[in-house]
Design an enzyme around this catalytic site. Structure first.
Site, PDB file in Angstrom:
ATOM      1  N   GLU A 109     -17.361  -0.146   7.832  1.00  0.00           N
ATOM      2  CA  GLU A 109     -16.830  -1.276   7.849  1.00  0.00           C
ATOM      3  C   GLU A 109     -17.441  -2.312   7.074  1.00  0.00           C
ATOM      4  O   GLU A 109     -18.475  -3.079   7.249  1.00  0.00           O
ATOM      5  CB  GLU A 109     -16.706  -2.035   9.154  1.00  0.00           C
ATOM      6  CG  GLU A 109     -16.020  -3.468   9.290  1.00  0.00           C
ATOM      7  CD  GLU A 109     -16.060  -4.029  10.702  1.00  0.00           C
ATOM      8  OE1 GLU A 109     -15.519  -5.019  10.860  1.00  0.00           O
ATOM      9  OE2 GLU A 109     -16.358  -3.234  11.651  1.00  0.00           O
ATOM     10  N   LYS A 150     -12.824   0.844   7.478  1.00  0.00           N
ATOM     11  CA  LYS A 150     -12.253  -0.361   8.378  1.00  0.00           C
ATOM     12  C   LYS A 150     -12.542  -1.571   7.117  1.00  0.00           C
ATOM     13  O   LYS A 150     -13.728  -2.416   7.556  1.00  0.00           O
ATOM     14  CB  LYS A 150     -13.089  -0.571   9.436  1.00  0.00           C
ATOM     15  CG  LYS A 150     -12.588  -1.858  10.241  1.00  0.00           C
ATOM     16  CD  LYS A 150     -13.117  -1.590  11.646  1.00  0.00           C
ATOM     17  CE  LYS A 150     -12.494  -3.161  12.373  1.00  0.00           C
ATOM     18  NZ  LYS A 150     -13.104  -2.981  13.798  1.00  0.00           N
TER      19      LYS A 150
END
Length: 341
Positions: A177, A222
């Protein structure tokens, strides 16, 4: 028999489902509870999260995985059932946030580095035994006239790669992420500036993942969507989707099985609308789904209000938002469906 990373990752980005981010730190969930006048205790945090995990329709039909906080992974429901077992019984994959948060990056004013690599190998081994099959690590990149710096981008990308390699060694799928903030300071950047920084960050991250020998088939990305700063919003939903898809095609290898977007300060419906447009626009080599926290939980938190009598109302609100996002993951969400709730 040990599950293959590729199979776990595929389950995490299954068609018509997405990931519930329920990994708020104790400090963050206290802020959420403050908005409804509820004291944050181990029991109130458990009751809140148990409300989601026992929402049968949402968990079975719309949620593929749940990111947990360390406390939650170890907690038991009110009836003594481990929460991780509730998640697995619903057919969702239990996951765990493993980073120690973003801290000021030395010699880089206004920028951060995510900590938590020390001792991570041992923690991952324990988390695997506790039932976690994927993990999450968030890097935070700020935009201003002079930020981000090369040093901040490089060091955060290296940390993500080292984390991802350790996860795969432990047979845990890493969610990678790298979040380019839309709501940092001053948050007045254009969508084109966000595009340029997001492209730079993603190219750097994948170069580091390659150097760290991370298997792309066994990870989930992500990222943020490409969007203008929170204090300079001008771009249409269609432009956000077009630029987001373009930057992904320019940076993300087809070997990555899925991309689960963060909501990153967008409103609930805005995050849903953008995801639906992305999935109704042409073809792409990866699954495009959601990994939302506040954008899945906010309406349920308000409806529940910390009261047992409102449990069903909270679960209805969660089911609605999960269903809307599941439709968006198939490119089938429509504004009128919100009004029909």
């Amino acid at each position: 028999m040990t599950e293959r990373l590729e199979d776990i990752a595929a389950k995490m980005v299954a068609d018509g489902k997405g990931i519930l981010a329920a990994d708020e730190s104790s400090a963050t969930i206290k802020k959420r509870f403050d908005t409804i006048g509820l004291e944050s205790t181990a029991d109130s945090r458990r009751d809140y999260r148990e409300m989601f995990f026992r929402t049968e329709e949402a968990m079975k039909d719309y949620i593929s995985g749940v990111i947990l906080y360390d406390e939650t992974l170890r907690q038991k429901a009110a009836d003594g059932t481990p929460l991780v077992e509730l998640i697995a019984a619903a057919g969702s994959v239990p996951g765990i946030k493993v980073d120690a948060g973003a801290k000021p990056l030395a010699a880089h004013p206004g920028e951060t580095i995510t900590e938590g690599l020390d001792g991570l190998r041992d923690r991952l081994a324990e988390y695997y035994k506790l039932g976690a099959r994927f993990a999450k690590w968030r890097a935070v990149i700020s935009i201003s006239d002079v930020l981000p710096s090369w040093g901040a981008v490089k060091q955060n990308a290296q940390a993500l790669a080292r984390y991802a390699a350790l996860c795969q060694e432990a047979n845990i799928v890493p969610i990678v992420e790298p979040e380019v903030l839309m709501d940092g300071q001053p948050a007045t950047h254009s969508i084109d500036r966000c595009y340029d920084v997001t492209e730079w960050v993603l190219k750097t991250v994948f170069a580091e993942l390659y150097d760290a020998r991370v298997r792309l088939e066994g990870m989930v990305l992500k990222p943020n969507m490409v969007i203008d700063g929170k204090n300079a919003r001008k771009a249409s939903q269609e432009e956000v989707a077009e630029k987001t898809l373009r930057v992904l095609k320019n940076t993300v290898p087809p070997a990555v099985p899925g991309i689960a977007f963060l909501s990153g300060g967008q409103s609930d419906e805005e995050a849903t609308a953008h995801l639906s447009i992305l999935n109704s626009t042409g073809t792409h080599p990866w699954k495009l789904t959601y990994s939302y926290g506040r954008a899945l939980q906010a309406a349920a938190l308000k409806a529940w209000g910390g009261k047992a009598a409102n449990l069903a109302a909270g679960q209805r609100a969660f089911t609605h938002r999960a269903k809307m996002n599941a439709l968006a993951a198939a490119g089938k969400w429509k504004q009128e469906l919100e009004k029909a709730a």
